[in-house]
Scaffold this motif. Structure first.
Motif, PDB file in Angstrom:
ATOM      1  N   ARG A 113      -5.175  -0.131  -6.963  1.00 13.85           N
ATOM      2  CA  ARG A 113      -4.400   1.021  -6.503  1.00 13.85           C
ATOM      3  C   ARG A 113      -4.853   1.450  -5.108  1.00 13.85           C
ATOM      4  O   ARG A 113      -4.031   1.708  -4.219  1.00 13.85           O
ATOM      5  CB  ARG A 113      -4.562   2.179  -7.499  1.00 13.85           C
ATOM      6  N   ILE A 114      -6.180   1.490  -4.887  1.00 11.96           N
ATOM      7  CA  ILE A 114      -6.703   1.880  -3.575  1.00 11.96           C
ATOM      8  C   ILE A 114      -6.317   0.841  -2.521  1.00 11.96           C
ATOM      9  O   ILE A 114      -5.967   1.184  -1.383  1.00 11.96           O
ATOM     10  CB  ILE A 114      -8.227   2.054  -3.653  1.00 11.96           C
ATOM     11  N   ARG A 115      -6.338  -0.424  -2.890  1.00 14.98           N
ATOM     12  CA  ARG A 115      -5.988  -1.478  -1.947  1.00 14.98           C
ATOM     13  C   ARG A 115      -4.507  -1.356  -1.543  1.00 14.98           C
ATOM     14  O   ARG A 115      -4.156  -1.565  -0.379  1.00 14.98           O
ATOM     15  CB  ARG A 115      -6.264  -2.837  -2.566  1.00 14.98           C
ATOM     16  N   GLU A 116      -3.666  -1.042  -2.473  1.00 12.33           N
ATOM     17  CA  GLU A 116      -2.244  -0.883  -2.145  1.00 12.33           C
ATOM     18  C   GLU A 116      -2.034   0.287  -1.188  1.00 12.33           C
ATOM     19  O   GLU A 116      -1.229   0.200  -0.247  1.00 12.33           O
ATOM     20  CB  GLU A 116      -1.454  -0.681  -3.432  1.00 12.33           C
ATOM     21  N   GLN A 117      -2.745   1.394  -1.426  1.00  9.41           N
ATOM     22  CA  GLN A 117      -2.608   2.531  -0.516  1.00  9.41           C
ATOM     23  C   GLN A 117      -3.115   2.182   0.882  1.00  9.41           C
ATOM     24  O   GLN A 117      -2.482   2.546   1.888  1.00  9.41           O
ATOM     25  CB  GLN A 117      -3.366   3.731  -1.076  1.00  9.41           C
ATOM     26  N   LEU A 118      -4.224   1.508   0.958  1.00  6.34           N
ATOM     27  CA  LEU A 118      -4.757   1.114   2.263  1.00  6.34           C
ATOM     28  C   LEU A 118      -3.816   0.142   2.967  1.00  6.34           C
ATOM     29  O   LEU A 118      -3.646   0.201   4.191  1.00  6.34           O
ATOM     30  CB  LEU A 118      -6.144   0.484   2.094  1.00  6.34           C
ATOM     31  N   THR A 119      -3.191  -0.725   2.206  1.00  7.19           N
ATOM     32  CA  THR A 119      -2.262  -1.683   2.806  1.00  7.19           C
ATOM     33  C   THR A 119      -1.058  -0.965   3.405  1.00  7.19           C
ATOM     34  O   THR A 119      -0.605  -1.281   4.522  1.00  7.19           O
ATOM     35  CB  THR A 119      -1.822  -2.702   1.757  1.00  7.19           C
ATOM     36  N   ALA A 120      -0.546   0.022   2.682  1.00  7.63           N
ATOM     37  CA  ALA A 120       0.600   0.771   3.207  1.00  7.63           C
ATOM     38  C   ALA A 120       0.219   1.553   4.460  1.00  7.63           C
ATOM     39  O   ALA A 120       0.977   1.595   5.445  1.00  7.63           O
ATOM     40  CB  ALA A 120       1.121   1.726   2.127  1.00  7.63           C
ATOM     41  N   SER A 121      -0.970   2.163   4.445  1.00 12.05           N
ATOM     42  CA  SER A 121      -1.407   2.898   5.630  1.00 12.05           C
ATOM     43  C   SER A 121      -1.623   1.968   6.822  1.00 12.05           C
ATOM     44  O   SER A 121      -1.261   2.306   7.953  1.00 12.05           O
ATOM     45  CB  SER A 121      -2.693   3.666   5.300  1.00 12.05           C
ATOM     46  N   GLU A 170      -8.222   0.435 -10.684  1.00  8.74           N
ATOM     47  CA  GLU A 170      -8.422   1.408  -9.621  1.00  8.74           C
ATOM     48  C   GLU A 170      -8.592   0.733  -8.255  1.00  8.74           C
ATOM     49  O   GLU A 170      -7.989   1.192  -7.265  1.00  8.74           O
ATOM     50  CB  GLU A 170      -9.634   2.279  -9.947  1.00  8.74           C
TER      51      GLU A 170
END
Length: 850
Positions: free
Chosen positions: A449-457, A446
């Motif tokens: 997954r959150i780190r990947e979303q933050l990276t994209a944002s 988890e």
């Protein structure tokens, strides 16, 4: 009957045994261990008590036997001595009877007395005394000293002998007498006076004198003399014969009786009575020593046994406490391992799984029985990652562990995969030997997954800002942390916050001092008062020498993601426009005279910079009042407060204009008595404009009760302003942080070369003076900057020297590092000071202008 008694006894014994067994089983293990440890100790103590009692009994019995034997032997010796005395008394009485009956002539008396004296060694002398106490005849042994022999016609001498003579006359009975031992009398003698009675009339005495020493030697049995120390004592316990044993200087062994009770016995010798006492002292044998040695050996061994039992009991108790602590610690760790969500796995040195906790089993789906004992590849390894995981395992077993852990993929029993992070540490046993490796595993699916979303944002956000043709930076107030910087900012200033602070400081759009308190907050606008009075309402244009660019700086407050108050600074390159404006300004400046250009330029710069703040404050106060009046939120008290602040700012603007006009219109030198404190205050007020523009803090100290100086106040103010201005520019060129941008002005009295002067010292934290600059510092038309006041340090030194003063400059060092520069000059006093002893100590409180 006897069988019934035996049966009853057996039943009672069995009942007692059952009760003891029930009592023992009812005790806790710790109390059982305590009783088990105390039982041998009690047995040893009882044994030692029994040994002590036995020794006491034996020693008492032995002492009684010895005392009884001594008593018997002494009584036997007393009987022997008594019989010998009675025999000699009988012979003396027979001779006295013959003398009374006149059957013994004087010549025959001498022969008979001589025979008795020679035959019996205890008899020392036989003397015939008449009724008047005169000696008629005497026969003495050769061993008797000459001074003790009695001569014919000699009267009886000595109180005791005369008293005994009188007693015999009265009683008409034989009487024994023992003379008191004197130092002058070498041999103690025992006297026997037998009365002579002629036809019922007292006719004198027959005096027989015995040697007490000979009586003891020949009267006491030989076997008694061999076993005991025999002494004869008189009525005063003085030794008459024999040698008593020396008193013992140390106590007898334990269990023995006292000296006088155990080894001595005395008895009076009849018929002499208590005037002659026989005393016997038993010689000390080695039996007591041997017995005492055995006793102390038993006591020592018993004490050692007790000590060993106590040490064993104490050691056992410590071991029990350690075991209880170990059990509690084991239970605590087991409960902690079962409660945590982190999986724990233990490997031996060969890679075999030896332990897994409940969390590890829950993560992988395999039970503990299935995992323990496995060798690689393990069941939870994905088949596609065997080679990769095998390499990590080899590094782990060889000790090549990474402090930050490793990220791997783990397969559950149902085939699902998840990301995990492993941390490895060596497993050390109780003796300090490594037995394997302990691994902790955390599920990071988890968080990944959150780190990947933050990276994209974050990438989407930064792409827009990176494409801007302006520098954008965000930093919290009062901190050197850089929260964000786009590509153009990093190209210009790097990744440090120094560029951000430099833009804020030079632009003056926001204060760079520490956050203001609640008392400084303005109630009309909701912003700090200092921010309102010192910040511009429009964009600021600054020049950065390091970049060679003119920048238009805009700034605003914003609340960062963590809630901190931050400021965003946007800087746009306006160098082409500024170059055109500067070229037009330079052409205009060439048309004016140099001196007028400098004076008017300084005045215009000062007025523009200084008046902008109070005018801005007036504008803000007015706008705030209008806004609150329209909303109906302005009370009469708040309106009065705002008008008072507006009036104060207007008055301040008028004072600034008056100060600059007075400074500019002065043309001819005019020396007069000048107040040093007032002169310094005016110079500080004018120089504060330039120092605030460079974001430099000014601190000044002026000694109290300074006498006036003969000087032109305007010229000295010019010198001070120039020095403080140069210091601010040096600090700006050194690019010091806001906390290190300070200038200190100190004015104190001194005595130089025997002359009382006032010293003015300006100290900064700039970059100091280079070697080549210091040599030409005061030369005419020499300058290290492109623009300035036009006066120069050469003119400043000329002004000081025209006032009979001196000026000098030096660098300040912290080790080998230059930390600033110090310019100082002094002026002579107009009159000798009345009291200069404490003027330095009584200085004004320091003022700091930021």
């Amino acid at each position: 009957m006897f069988r019934r008694f035996l049966t009853t006894a057996r039943q009672r014994g069995a009942t007692l045994l059952r009760q003891c067994d029930d009592w023992w089983r009812g005790l806790s293990p710790s109390r059982q261990d305590r009783f088990a440890a105390l039982a041998p100790l009690a047995a040893v103590l009882l044994f030692m008590a029994a040994i002590v009692a036995a020794f006491w009994y034996l020693r008492t019995e032995e002492a009684e036997r010895e005392h009884e034997a001594l008593r018997r032997d002494v009584e036997y010796a007393q009987q022997r001595v008594r019989l010998r005395l009675l025999e000699r008394q009988e012979q003396v009485m027979r001779m006295a009877r013959d003398l009374s009956n006149q059957d013994l002539a004087e010549d025959a008396f001498g022969q008979r007395a001589e025979a008795l004296v020679n035959q019996y060694p205890e008899l020392q002398a036989i003397t015939w005394v008449d009724e008047y106490g005169r000696t008629k005849a005497s026969q003495a042994a050769p061993s008797l000293p000459a001074e003790l022999t009695r001569l014919r016609g000699e009267v009886l001498q000595g109180d005791e002998t005369a008293q005994t003579f009188d007693l015999v006359r009265e009683q008409q009975q034989p009487v024994y007498a023992q003379q008191t031992v004197k130092a002058s009398q070498p041999v103690p003698l025992l006297q026997l006076q037998v009365p002579l009675n002629v036809q019922g009339r007292f006719n004198g005495v027959l005096l027989a004198e015995y040697s007490v020493d000979s009586l003891m030697r020949y009267g006491t049995p030989t076997e008694v003399l061999a076993r005991y120390a025999i002494t004869f004592l008189d009525a005063n316990a003085q030794v008459l014969a024999g040698t008593p044993l020396a008193p013992r200087t140390r106590a007898l062994p334990w269990g023995s009786m006292g000296v006088h009770d155990a080894n001595a016995y005395e008895v009076s010798i009849s018929p002499v009575g208590d005037r002659l006492v026989l005393r016997a002292q038993a010689y000390r044998t080695s039996l007591g020593v041997v017995g005492s040695g055995l006793f102390w050996l038993v006591v020592t061994l018993s004490a050692i046994t007790v000590w060993m039992l106590l040490a064993t009991w104490r050691h056992t108790r410590r071991r029990m406490q350690t075991q209880l602590a170990l059990v509690a610690e084991t239970n605590f760790r087991r409960a902690m391992e079962n409660s945590v969500l982190t999986g724990m796995r233990a490997l031996d040195l060969h890679g075999r799984i030896t332990y897994v906790n409940a969390a590890f089993c829950q993560m992988t789906g395999w039970s503990e029985e299935e995992l323990v004992g496995q060798f690689p590849p393990y069941a939870y390894w994905p088949e596609s990652d065997y080679e990769h995981l095998q390499g990590h395992l080899q590094d782990e077993l060889s000790g090549k562990t990474m402090p930050g852990g490793i990220q791997v993929r783990v397969r559950r029993k149902n085939g699902a995969l998840f990301d995990a992070r492993l941390y490895v540490s060596p497993l050390i046993d109780a003796v300090g030997k490594q037995t394997g490796w302990m691994t902790s595993m955390t599920d990071i699916t988890e968080p990944n997954r959150i780190r990947e979303q933050l990276t994209a944002s974050h990438e989407r956000f930064t792409i827009v800002l990176e494409a801007l043709d302006a520098s954008v930076s965000v930093a919290p107030l009062g901190s050197h942390e850089l929260l964000f910087a786009n590509k153009l900012y990093r190209q210009w200033f790097g990744s440090q916050t120094a560029g951000h602070l430099q833009l804020v400081a030079q632009a003056g759009v926001l204060p760079v001092s520490s956050a203001s308190s609640a008392e400084d907050e303005d109630g009309l606008m909701g912003l700090p008062t200092d921010s309102v009075t010192s910040a511009h309402t429009e964009n600021a244009e600054i020049y950065l020498p390091d970049l060679g660019k003119w920048l238009e700086v805009r700034s605003r407050y914003l609340s960062w993601v963590d809630g901190r108050l931050a400021q965003m600074v946007i800087a746009t390159d306006i160098t082409p426009r500024r170059l055109a404006e500067e070229q037009a300004a330079r052409q205009t400046e060439r048309a004016q005279s140099v001196s007028r250009l400098i004076t008017m330029g300084e005045m215009a710069s000062s007025v523009a910079h200084e008046l902008n703040q109070p005018l801005t404050a007036i504008n803000n106060y007015c706008n705030g009042c209008i806004s609150r009046l329209r909303n109906g939120q302005l009370s009469e008290e708040a309106l009065l407060t705002a008008l008072e602040k507006t009036a104060h700012q207007a008055q301040r603007a008028g004072q600034i204009i008056q100060r600059i006009r007075a400074f500019v219109k002065k043309s001819e030198p005019n020396r007069q008595l000048a107040d040093v404190a007032k002169m310094v205050a005016e110079a500080v007020e004018l120089a504060d404009i330039e120092l605030r523009r460079h974001n430099v803090r000014l601190t000044h100290h002026v000694a109290a009760r300074l006498p006036p100086v003969m000087a032109d106040a305007i010229l000295i103010e010019q010198v001070l302003i120039n020095l403080m201005k140069n210091s601010a520019e040096s600090i700006a060129q050194a690019d010091r942080p806001p906390s290190g941008r300070s200038v200190e002005l100190r004015v104190v009295p001194k005595t130089i070369e025997g002359q009382a002067v006032v010293e003015f010292a300006v100290q900064d934290t700039g970059q100091g003076l280079a070697e080549e600059t210091r040599e030409r510092l005061f030369e005419a038309f020499f300058s290290t900057k492109q623009e300035g006041m036009g006066m120069g340090l050469n003119l400043c030194r000329s002004i000081v020297e025209s006032h009979q003063g001196r000026m000098q400059a030096q660098n300040l060092y912290n080790g080998s590092e230059v930390t600033g520069c110090l310019f100082s000059f002094w002026l002579p006093l107009a009159a000798p000071p009345s009291d200069t002893t404490n003027t330095v100590a009584n200085t004004h409180p320091p003022r700091t202008i930021a």
